[in-house]
Scaffold this motif. Structure first.
Motif: not given
Lengths: 257, 257
Positions: A39, A55-60, A68, A106, A108, B40, B44, B47-48
């Protein structure tokens, strides 16, 4: 119908088709999912290649909810069609990824040119593949992405034929949206970026280029699929080209100006 | 002098002062360095929170060279003054970080408002702290950043007093530069974002607000230092406020329009 309602139908597999034109005005996103060990490299790859991979969103880690872009959504079910890449090979295409999901994945969400197409239409710029009702043509170029860790490979671009007099306007209209690929990366001669035959796209369908029109190329969110094929990660799950994730915010929410 | 020449003087500790006004037209960057176990989460977090933490470059693990922003530079020596945070405490302020460097560190260069100040000056918008020859005033707000993994905390903002009639122009001029904080996040009443006394900044020096001027606030790249204090990572190394890393590319290279 709202994005949430359409995602509900996709989740129930009542919609399994390409999403072009659905929930017009709302952001649609490309998907890439990798294990957490990859990741950081993937996020860094995206950061170094913001034109193809904004990138618009990254999950946990292990959490399929993109908080988001779509609270309550589930990346395991809410895309109409997925592709499974193992060590760079496309091994499966499925309508949900329940059986491939793992606690270390993860997700994206990556900007998609559908967003700036609304801006083009609003600016009276024709979008051929919408007129011709087929998927946008996409090509693997000879442009090297900036590598990051385990990820490297060529940039994928999408193409729209634009009449000569509208080219500056097309640059302006799309520049407002850097989070969905922004300004074109190439205007004119396809061979300059390694495209041998503009009528034979690597993904999607060919668009008619009329007399007085120039092929204009934008970086494309299908790039991670080309990267998966080159970099051969243990596992990468993506959307199937054209089958996007529909987000709650609107395209205009992404405009910088 | 070129950015490379100025970095050379900084490396030799012949320059240890704030970098405002040096190599005008070239990008200056905020610095944050964390161990790879936190990289990371930090990437992240950035990015957020792209307004306070727009990433310009990320080094490879253990490699102090920021290859995109300054080939041949060395993040261990090429910033005039560094701050060392351990578990959220500021424990040292040094001119180089040779003794703190480790093979597992990852460096992040983050956009700085110095870049859009050139754009403001070009658009005939006054920049008070340049006129008054002091560091820009910065404040810890009540605005929560979007958390990511181990990182959370409040956003830091910088303030510039702007005459009423130039506020729209100031928004336009800075919107062109989303990679260096972009448009303001707040215009007017400081108490709305948790600032009790605009004459007592948390970092930097106060700026005079004249009759007919409004305080305008932009997200600030000192945010990671506030985040370090809140999130208490084992180690975070940053620049000292105002003592930036000078990059090779120019501010205008970052403009989206």
């Amino acid at each position: 119908m709202s994005p949430r309602e359409v995602r509900e139908l996709i989740r129930k597999e009542k919609i399994t088709s390409p999403t072009s034109g659905m929930c017009r005005g709302h952001i649609q996103a490309n998907l890439a999912i990798v294990p957490k060990d990859l990741a950081f490299d993937f996020l860094l790859f995206a950061q170094r290649n913001p034109k193809p991979c904004p990138i618009l969103d990254v999950t946990d880690i292990g959490d399929p909810e993109p908080k988001i872009m779509a609270k309550g959504a589930d990346l395991r079910f809410d895309v109409p069609k997925y592709r499974i890449y193992k060590y760079g090979e496309l091994v499966d295409e499925v309508n949900n990824i329940e059986k491939y999901w793992r606690d270390d994945l993860v997700g994206f969400l990556i900007g998609c040119s559908f967003s700036f197409e609304s801006a083009m239409l609003n600016a009276s710029i024709p979008v051929r593949h919408i007129e011709e009702n087929h998927n946008v043509p996409m090509y693997i170029t000879n442009i090297d992405c900036t590598p990051a860790g385990k990820f490297c490979g060529k940039m994928v671009v999408s193409m729209r034929p634009i009449p000569y007099h509208l080219i500056p306007r097309a640059v302006q209209a799309t520049s407002r949206f850097p989070q969905v690929h922004g300004a074109p990366i190439h205007i004119g001669d396809p061979s300059q970026i390694g495209i041998e035959d503009v009528n034979k796209p690597d993904f999607g369908d060919p668009s008619t280029i009329k007399e007085g029109e120039v092929p204009v190329f934008w970086a494309c969110g299908v790039t991670p699929q080309s990267i998966a094929m080159t970099s051969k990660p243990e596992l990468m799950i993506t959307h199937s080209p054209g089958h996007m994730f529909i987000c709650d915010p609107k395209d205009e929410d992404l405009a910088v100006l």
